[in-house]
Design a protein around this motif. Sequence first.
Motif, PDB file in Angstrom:
ATOM      1  N   ASP A  11       6.911   7.168  21.500  1.00 55.67           N
ATOM      2  CA  ASP A  11       7.096   7.890  20.153  1.00 55.67           C
ATOM      3  C   ASP A  11       7.327   6.890  19.173  1.00 55.67           C
ATOM      4  O   ASP A  11       6.670   6.748  17.954  1.00 55.67           O
ATOM      5  N   GLU A  12       8.026   5.555  19.521  1.00 50.19           N
ATOM      6  CA  GLU A  12       8.489   4.704  18.460  1.00 50.19           C
ATOM      7  C   GLU A  12       6.944   3.766  18.137  1.00 50.19           C
ATOM      8  O   GLU A  12       6.615   3.453  16.959  1.00 50.19           O
ATOM      9  N   ALA A  13       6.261   3.876  19.065  1.00 53.95           N
ATOM     10  CA  ALA A  13       4.917   2.989  18.976  1.00 53.95           C
ATOM     11  C   ALA A  13       4.072   3.671  17.835  1.00 53.95           C
ATOM     12  O   ALA A  13       3.259   3.019  17.046  1.00 53.95           O
ATOM     13  N   ILE A  14       4.058   5.242  18.145  1.00 53.45           N
ATOM     14  CA  ILE A  14       3.134   6.084  17.298  1.00 53.45           C
ATOM     15  C   ILE A  14       3.822   5.794  15.695  1.00 53.45           C
ATOM     16  O   ILE A  14       2.996   5.546  14.934  1.00 53.45           O
ATOM     17  N   ALA A  15       5.155   5.836  15.546  1.00 52.76           N
ATOM     18  CA  ALA A  15       5.615   5.636  14.536  1.00 52.76           C
ATOM     19  C   ALA A  15       5.151   4.100  13.833  1.00 52.76           C
ATOM     20  O   ALA A  15       4.702   4.120  12.567  1.00 52.76           O
ATOM     21  N   GLN A  16       5.287   3.323  14.574  1.00 55.03           N
ATOM     22  CA  GLN A  16       5.098   1.799  14.049  1.00 55.03           C
ATOM     23  C   GLN A  16       3.682   1.655  13.565  1.00 55.03           C
ATOM     24  O   GLN A  16       3.118   1.087  12.821  1.00 55.03           O
ATOM     25  N   GLY A  17       2.717   2.292  14.335  1.00 52.76           N
ATOM     26  CA  GLY A  17       1.132   2.516  14.274  1.00 52.76           C
ATOM     27  C   GLY A  17       1.000   2.982  12.983  1.00 52.76           C
ATOM     28  O   GLY A  17       0.066   2.537  12.357  1.00 52.76           O
ATOM     29  N   ALA A  18       1.491   4.094  12.585  1.00 45.88           N
ATOM     30  CA  ALA A  18       1.344   4.831  11.440  1.00 45.88           C
ATOM     31  C   ALA A  18       1.926   3.989  10.293  1.00 45.88           C
ATOM     32  O   ALA A  18       1.232   3.854   9.239  1.00 45.88           O
ATOM     33  N   LEU A  19       2.900   3.430  10.284  1.00 52.56           N
ATOM     34  CA  LEU A  19       3.622   2.406   9.386  1.00 52.56           C
ATOM     35  C   LEU A  19       2.477   1.298   9.017  1.00 52.56           C
ATOM     36  O   LEU A  19       2.267   1.150   7.652  1.00 52.56           O
ATOM     37  N   ASP A  20       2.155   0.669  10.118  1.00 51.76           N
ATOM     38  CA  ASP A  20       1.061  -0.406   9.751  1.00 51.76           C
ATOM     39  C   ASP A  20      -0.188   0.168   9.486  1.00 51.76           C
ATOM     40  O   ASP A  20      -1.149  -0.644   8.890  1.00 51.76           O
ATOM     41  N   GLY A  21      -0.452   1.461   9.675  1.00 53.41           N
ATOM     42  CA  GLY A  21      -1.792   1.865   9.470  1.00 53.41           C
ATOM     43  C   GLY A  21      -1.875   2.596   8.059  1.00 53.41           C
ATOM     44  O   GLY A  21      -3.128   3.027   7.662  1.00 53.41           O
ATOM     45  N   GLY A  22      -1.007   2.451   7.101  1.00 53.00           N
ATOM     46  CA  GLY A  22      -1.164   2.669   5.704  1.00 53.00           C
ATOM     47  C   GLY A  22      -0.476   4.146   5.604  1.00 53.00           C
ATOM     48  O   GLY A  22      -0.964   4.693   4.554  1.00 53.00           O
ATOM     49  N   MET A  23       0.331   4.689   6.439  1.00 50.80           N
ATOM     50  CA  MET A  23       0.717   5.946   6.103  1.00 50.80           C
ATOM     51  C   MET A  23       1.561   6.094   4.859  1.00 50.80           C
ATOM     52  O   MET A  23       2.495   5.123   4.815  1.00 50.80           O
TER      53      MET A  23
ATOM     54  N   GLN B 141      12.424   6.946   9.753  1.00 46.23           N
ATOM     55  CA  GLN B 141      13.704   7.299   8.626  1.00 46.23           C
ATOM     56  C   GLN B 141      14.643   5.890   9.049  1.00 46.23           C
ATOM     57  O   GLN B 141      15.296   5.619   7.762  1.00 46.23           O
ATOM     58  N   ALA B 142      14.456   5.422   9.971  1.00 48.74           N
ATOM     59  CA  ALA B 142      15.568   4.058  10.095  1.00 48.74           C
ATOM     60  C   ALA B 142      14.770   2.874   9.941  1.00 48.74           C
ATOM     61  O   ALA B 142      15.402   1.693   9.614  1.00 48.74           O
ATOM     62  N   SER B 143      13.141   2.878   9.498  1.00 48.76           N
ATOM     63  CA  SER B 143      12.931   1.938   9.049  1.00 48.76           C
ATOM     64  C   SER B 143      13.145   1.062   7.724  1.00 48.76           C
ATOM     65  O   SER B 143      12.849   2.032   6.743  1.00 48.76           O
ATOM     66  N   LYS B 144      13.260  -0.078   7.673  1.00 52.86           N
ATOM     67  CA  LYS B 144      13.730  -0.736   6.273  1.00 52.86           C
ATOM     68  C   LYS B 144      12.456  -0.659   5.501  1.00 52.86           C
ATOM     69  O   LYS B 144      12.662  -0.368   4.218  1.00 52.86           O
ATOM     70  N   PHE B 145      11.410  -1.065   6.218  1.00 49.46           N
ATOM     71  CA  PHE B 145      10.099  -1.176   5.541  1.00 49.46           C
ATOM     72  C   PHE B 145       9.775   0.308   4.948  1.00 49.46           C
ATOM     73  O   PHE B 145       9.276   0.183   3.493  1.00 49.46           O
ATOM     74  N   ALA B 146       9.961   1.234   5.628  1.00 50.68           N
ATOM     75  CA  ALA B 146       9.478   2.725   5.013  1.00 50.68           C
ATOM     76  C   ALA B 146      10.425   3.065   3.910  1.00 50.68           C
ATOM     77  O   ALA B 146      10.030   3.682   3.071  1.00 50.68           O
ATOM     78  N   LYS B 147      11.689   2.478   3.966  1.00 45.31           N
ATOM     79  CA  LYS B 147      12.823   2.818   2.626  1.00 45.31           C
ATOM     80  C   LYS B 147      12.272   1.995   1.429  1.00 45.31           C
ATOM     81  O   LYS B 147      11.967   2.489   0.457  1.00 45.31           O
ATOM     82  N   GLU B 148      11.919   0.521   1.908  1.00 48.45           N
ATOM     83  CA  GLU B 148      11.279  -0.095   0.838  1.00 48.45           C
ATOM     84  C   GLU B 148      10.187   0.482  -0.192  1.00 48.45           C
ATOM     85  O   GLU B 148      10.108   0.385  -1.227  1.00 48.45           O
ATOM     86  N   LYS B 149       9.126   1.213   0.913  1.00 43.58           N
ATOM     87  CA  LYS B 149       7.995   1.501   0.248  1.00 43.58           C
ATOM     88  C   LYS B 149       8.003   3.036  -0.122  1.00 43.58           C
ATOM     89  O   LYS B 149       7.006   3.612  -0.537  1.00 43.58           O
ATOM     90  N   ASN B 150       9.180   3.497  -0.038  1.00 39.99           N
ATOM     91  CA  ASN B 150       9.231   4.989  -0.421  1.00 39.99           C
ATOM     92  C   ASN B 150       8.372   5.926   0.332  1.00 39.99           C
ATOM     93  O   ASN B 150       7.973   6.793  -0.275  1.00 39.99           O
ATOM     94  N   ILE B 151       8.306   5.565   1.809  1.00 38.79           N
ATOM     95  CA  ILE B 151       7.572   6.444   2.521  1.00 38.79           C
ATOM     96  C   ILE B 151       8.434   7.848   2.834  1.00 38.79           C
ATOM     97  O   ILE B 151       9.481   7.708   3.376  1.00 38.79           O
TER      98      ILE B 151
END
Lengths: 193, 538
Positions: free
Chosen positions: B9-21, B40-50
């Motif tokens: 599951d986390e691999a899917i999430a990381q793939g989506a974050l790296d894939g420009g979601m 939700q727990a990703s710092k990167f996602a928070k910074e990018k306002n995903i």
Amino acid sequence: MKTDIILAGVGGQGILSIAATIGMAALHNDLHLKQAEVHGMSQRGGAVQSNMRISDKPIASDLIPMGAADIILSVEPMESLRYLPYLKKGGWLVTNTTPFVNIPNYPEVEEVLAEVKKQKKFIAVDADKIASEIGSKRSSNIVMLGAASPFFEISFESFEEGIRQIFGRKGEDIVNSNLKALRAGREFAEKNR
Amino acid sequence: MQKLLLLGDEAIAQGALDGGMSGIYAYPGTPSTEITEYVQASKFAKEKNIHSQWSANEKTAMESALGMSYAGKRAMVCMKHVGLNVAADAFVNSSITGVNGGLVVVAADDPSMHSSQNEQDSRFYGNFAMMPMLEPVDQQEAYEMSYHGFELSEKFKLPVLLKVTTRLAHSRAGVQTMEQKAENEVSLPSNLTQFVLLPSIARKQYKTLLGIQSALEEASEESKFNKYIDGSDKSLGIIAPGIAYNYLMENFQDKELNNPVLKIGQYPIPRKQIMKMIEECDRILVLEEGAPIIEESLKGYQEAGTPISGRLDGTLPRDGELNPNLVAKALGFETVLDGEIPELVRNRPPSMCVGCGHIDAYEALNESLKEYGTGRVFSDIGCYTLGALPPYNAINSCVDMGASITMAKGAADAGLIPAVAVIGDSTFTHSGMTGLIDCVTENSPVTIIISDNYTTGMTGGQDSKALGRIEDICKGIGVHPDHIRVFRPLKKNMDEMVQIMKEELTYKGVSVIIPRRQCVQTMKNKKLAEQLKELNLK
């Protein structure tokens, strides 16, 4: 080198932090790793297990085949018996002796332990007692990991490193009490194997 | 780029974050929950306002993701297999609207029903909607399929269905990440009627969807996720989609595999490779983790009548997930077992936690219903479903999200009065509210218990949309305020609880009873503690 471990217990008993520590120890040794966990409904007080596979070669299946596990590591005695079909000939059964009784028809503890002792290779350790003796009641799961650690082809130092990484953000005291628990479990296994 | 230890599951999430979601939409459901939680727990996602907040249900999630795609950005929507039933209207039509920004729909199936009411295979939906599908073999492929899924979606202007099963979703392994891609800019679809499915437009776009099918098949034939591995022993060819490929290979760790193998990870089924196997092999074994979908469709590919074995002829069990031993048996290998389970080992089914408010609510309900007899309590999906087990034996149905209220209504319509519904707070806002409108407009004699623990409990304590809103929602829908009753489910309040329930059971209209106490599993949740303080709830 390949070690297949069935981690067993009851939902909420902390087998996932054992798994995480083994995982860190494996990574520390640049080993391949697959670890299947149970999430969802069973986590509510039901029987739970985790299949942990460590190898220096790529691993195919996330699940350990029956008759192939090198170690059953259980934090509860009756749960240790549930996975016996997975243990390979000559594999180690390492279990806590303190029962977790949340069902009305739990068998007599003496009978459960008698079944454990029928195994050719077993370590039966009262991890809860050892954990309170060293003043760290909540570390009984790490006592169990210590008791199983001699049967891994991973150095004890790697497990210690795993503890430091997993518990590091909870502070020095927690790290030290878990290191103490790990060593106490190891000591017991060395004396009683 | 780094190596991470990730759940499928986390691999899917990381793939989506790296894939420009740019946004992920979901309602919690085992085994899919951890995808959204990772974002939700990703710092990167928070910074990018995903976007990563939970949706009210899978349908609203699917539609929001489609809206983000309309606006040109890459979106993901995640659900468990039965969640796809809830989202099905939007899902099926999304292949007729097509997409603008890449859209990946993740369905996590639960064969063996570890935490589910059925084990339906989401690939049926993918076929039904005629969209491309991906099914990873391991965590690395889960990452890559998620990462490349957006491109595949944008290439064909269609959503892509990414299917995993429980074992992969909840198993951890090392994953090598790839280069971070930028998000898309906001852009409108080039054709502003693309998403308007008026019959005249839908007919045209449906023809486009039909027309593109051969191109989708070609893409599968060329896909790196589909691999034909040649073998000298043509007496048997083996088809192994997704995780089944791993169970196959597990059986050849210390012996050689000489049969041709087709590993499938992208659908529609790659015709070229299937034809090759049919032509060169005497017999075909299909190993499928879910339903026998490839197995059934093989008949349509061939006139030769090559014998096919799998789940339909009993070579593999018809139901349940696969494992290395079942595959060994299908291959004719013997497994020698040393140990067996001693007789004294008892089942240990899941149960409600010690101190859970649902328990007190059920005890009060059982007491209140004594004079009416058993068999009139309709329930729903959540921790409280465990009230079906002894010692409570308190409920008589659990079908789908929201069905408690509407089944109680139907039973009351038939004359089973009083009829009782038991539903959780989060399930109520997922799919219970619409049923309540049906009850209110007919003033049906139903007693609806909304057991409020401020969370989505069974999946691990996610936010509940109902938090602080239940009474207002019920009043707004039209329940009379006198028949909205709240109490704190505790042993010491038993008399009060039973009194309230008995009163409402005699009322010949819609009653809502709200036993309200925090889930004991969420006591350490600081954010929730603050929210409860603000709302003056405990």
